[in-house]
Design an enzyme around this catalytic site. Sequence first.
Site, PDB file in Angstrom:
ATOM      1  N   HIS A  85       0.828  -1.207   0.000  1.00 33.16           N
ATOM      2  CA  HIS A  85       0.000   0.000   0.000  1.00 33.16           C
ATOM      3  C   HIS A  85       0.859   1.252   0.000  1.00 33.16           C
ATOM      4  O   HIS A  85       1.994   1.247   0.469  1.00 33.16           O
ATOM      5  CB  HIS A  85      -0.929  -0.014   1.218  1.00 33.16           C
ATOM      6  CG  HIS A  85      -1.992  -1.060   1.109  1.00 33.16           C
ATOM      7  ND1 HIS A  85      -3.075  -0.918   0.274  1.00 33.16           N
ATOM      8  CD2 HIS A  85      -2.111  -2.272   1.691  1.00 33.16           C
ATOM      9  CE1 HIS A  85      -3.835  -2.002   0.369  1.00 33.16           C
ATOM     10  NE2 HIS A  85      -3.271  -2.844   1.211  1.00 33.16           N
ATOM     11  N   CYS A 132       5.705 -28.580 -14.578  1.00 32.72           N
ATOM     12  CA  CYS A 132       4.441 -27.831 -14.614  1.00 32.72           C
ATOM     13  C   CYS A 132       4.414 -27.045 -15.910  1.00 32.72           C
ATOM     14  O   CYS A 132       5.169 -26.095 -16.088  1.00 32.72           O
ATOM     15  CB  CYS A 132       4.349 -26.896 -13.414  1.00 32.72           C
ATOM     16  SG  CYS A 132       3.129 -25.590 -13.584  1.00 32.72           S
ATOM     17  N   CYS A 173       0.229 -31.823 -13.365  1.00 28.79           N
ATOM     18  CA  CYS A 173       1.536 -31.977 -12.722  1.00 28.79           C
ATOM     19  C   CYS A 173       1.495 -32.500 -11.300  1.00 28.79           C
ATOM     20  O   CYS A 173       2.536 -32.897 -10.772  1.00 28.79           O
ATOM     21  CB  CYS A 173       2.308 -30.662 -12.772  1.00 28.79           C
ATOM     22  SG  CYS A 173       1.533 -29.322 -11.873  1.00 28.79           S
TER      23      CYS A 173
END
Lengths: 491, 421
Positions: free
Chosen positions: A50, A402, A442
Amino acid sequence: MVYDVAVIGAGVSGASTAWRLSRYQLHTVLLEWRSDVGFGVSKANSGIIHAGFHHQLSTLKARLEIRGNLMFEALQHELGFPFRRTGILVAAFSREEMATVHKLYEQGIANGVPGMEMCGRERLLQLEKKLNPEVIGGCFAPGGGTIEPYRYVFSLVESATRNGVCLKCDFEVAEASRAEDVWRIRSSSGAEVRARYVVNAAGLFADRVSGIFGAEEFTIHPRKGEEYLLDRSSAARPERVVFPVPGAHSKGVLVIPTVEGTTMIGPTSDAVDDKFDTAASAEQMQRILSHVRNLIPGVSPRDLITSFAGLRPVMDNEDFYIALSEKAPAFVQVAGIQSPGLTASPAIGEYVKDLLKSAGLPLLEKVHFAVELAPRHEVRHESPAALDRLHSGNPAWTHIVCRCEKISEAEIVEAVRKGHTTLDGVKFYTRAGMGRCQGGFCAARIMRIISRETGIPMEELTKKGGNSRLAAGRLGDLPVNTAEVRGGEGA
Amino acid sequence: MIQEEKYEVAVIGAGAAGLCAATVCASAGRNTLVVDREEHPGGILRQCIHSGFGLRYFKEELTGPEYAERVAEKAERAGVRFRFGTTVVSIRRETDGALCLTSLSTAEGVRIIRADAVILAMGCRERTRGNLAVPGSRPAGVFTAGAAQRLLNIEGILPGKKAVIAGSGDIGLIMARRLTWAGIRVEAVVEIMPYPAGLTRNIVQCLDDFHIPLLLEHSLVNILGHGRVEAVEVAPLSRGVPVTERKFRIDCDTVLFSVGLIPENELSAEAGVELNPATGGPLVDSSYETGVPGIFACGNVLHVHDLVDFVSEEAEHAARMVLRRLDGSDGGSGQFPVRAESNLKYVVPNRFLPGCGTRFAFRSLIVCDDGVLEAEQNGKILLSKRFSCVRPAEMLTLEVPGSLLKEPGELKFRLRKGEEI
């Protein structure tokens, strides 16, 4: 042995505190009741750094937020987690909302937020092309940004442990007693740790831990936030974090371009009773969608890849509660670390260090302190030539496990060898399984690698520790109801 | 130093589509390479250990691995070269028009593969719980049906003990039977539509034969459990909306999702291939060539098929078109658009060449037992065909001979219920 400091809770606050303490000549232990670090409140954080204009400077959280924000470049340089200052903008769609934006702007100026800017419609649309063209104005803070919160926690803990901090996972604090200026902390499974000082950074359960140590009585209220993740191919991905004009209790539902290229929408903000209630609901999804489509019309449910929810630990007065206990000796409370806790966390670590010092903890800097982590290679960020060089050192670098996030076997092995032995541990450390197929292709391959590296049979692996077993056994373990099967064949 | 290789045809994916396409190319003497990320040929067929494959293509009933073995053997005999354990991470079209793949493998590291033609045959992936935003917590025990199939059939791991299956897609139905055979109790299959998503024969053989309840027009509205799944909540639907007052709980430790397949085209899209939102696959002309010259597509990466036999046939057809292109025939210029109209979700291919006979494939949006599929061009009905069983789950095909496709102009297809005639 007697530790100098025991930090309870390995979320952003505890990890940042332990990391800060690791540069001094101290024996520090970091206690975490889950199987991996950052797996509580921090894991489901929105990942916003922020800018510092949402809260009044009279609050502790605003002061730590502003200080923390400025610390992230140095931290990223040292620890290498994904972080980017995208800038934050607030978009207003009515004159009433513009009035609130003016107040935010003035608050930002009063808080010393760098580069804070009031924007007309044209300027906002120039800053963010995906924005709903019906916007009438807003404000912009270039210093806001996004981070991968779990990666940040992993890096803090990795650097802390390299510098001597002892990490104990699966350690649930159950009892505490004090004798001869030493706290004796017992876990629910009977393990024991002794320490002169204790930091309570137990997140949602800081109230319970405070009670165990005979310290102040207070209540942590869980406030749920649901988030939805959009695929990296989503056309709605903005350049900057886009906020609506905030409401009374939250900063509203936003659109977040994550550092890793996906888009996140959320969070909601609803009080719940159960500190384990991280379920997502259909109603909230509709609410989030309708809110964010007002900000960025291109957001489409077709791009959804997953949802999750986190709980903010909230104190009655909505502020952070970071102080030396007035009831329990040598005990520091770090409670109520809701938003902007992630942004404030580097400053929280510093603040807690100063509190410990004021309580008599001697702080002598180490002669040898190796803060910087070796840069991590990631296939998705490497050039073909660099990958070819990595391959000649270790062929696992060019074995993609993956496919959606392009994560190699080498990255997964590294995660496992660093102690992330659950499926979620590997996922959050490497991103394997975080993409569009959500581990459909995966997961079994990753389980095989974890099993190979740890020697734990595949069927005993867990998603996130505890009772989250991924399988029920091996084929043949269950009796087959032959009558039913035979009946089937006869039909 | 990154090594380069050169082929006439590079096929991405060694499933049924890739193997059958490569066989045709290699048989014609073309230097053909098949690249696959797995260590063995066959793609998803390898985990489909049930029978029911090949009735059309091989005229006998085979299991998935048997079908895979046969098409792989044909490819080997034809002289196809293979690169297993190899992931293609990008496809690029160079300025001179040459196609260039970047691949990664343990054995060879980074390789650049150049080819005159590329055939996309990457298949599809499963839609997940996250895609549907199914509410609830996120415990262990939630799988896509195919992921559970892999765990059980390849790894020998039991995904759970008591399961509920969300969606009645074919993989889910097959898995209902497979789980039962492994000793896992299947409490119910939950389907939001008033009809099943899978083939009728699978409803009979995988659910009815084992007395597994199929809850049509029901929706999974919640998943409960912290560490591991503890139960699900299911509600009947009224006009597509869950009636939450009538929701009920089913105790289980496993939830399988079989809620549709998505052609896996991220690689194609990055190469500049334009996709069809209705199929999720590339837009192709009657040569199965995508919008990027030299890149062709076939099988489930093009559109999701119900039978592997159709995949093999389509792949062979596409490969013959690749050969024609390599022999110097023209590309897609001179082709005219094809459109799916009422009651059809899509048509493939999306363009046709006048004078060239083409087999079109369709998915219906309606359920009926007497449907008429019509081809219309320039206001004239060219051809119509009756179907006795029209289901969204079952692919429809229509051969349009070149003799009927002589004129230029948009070709439109539509499906109507027979009784409307």
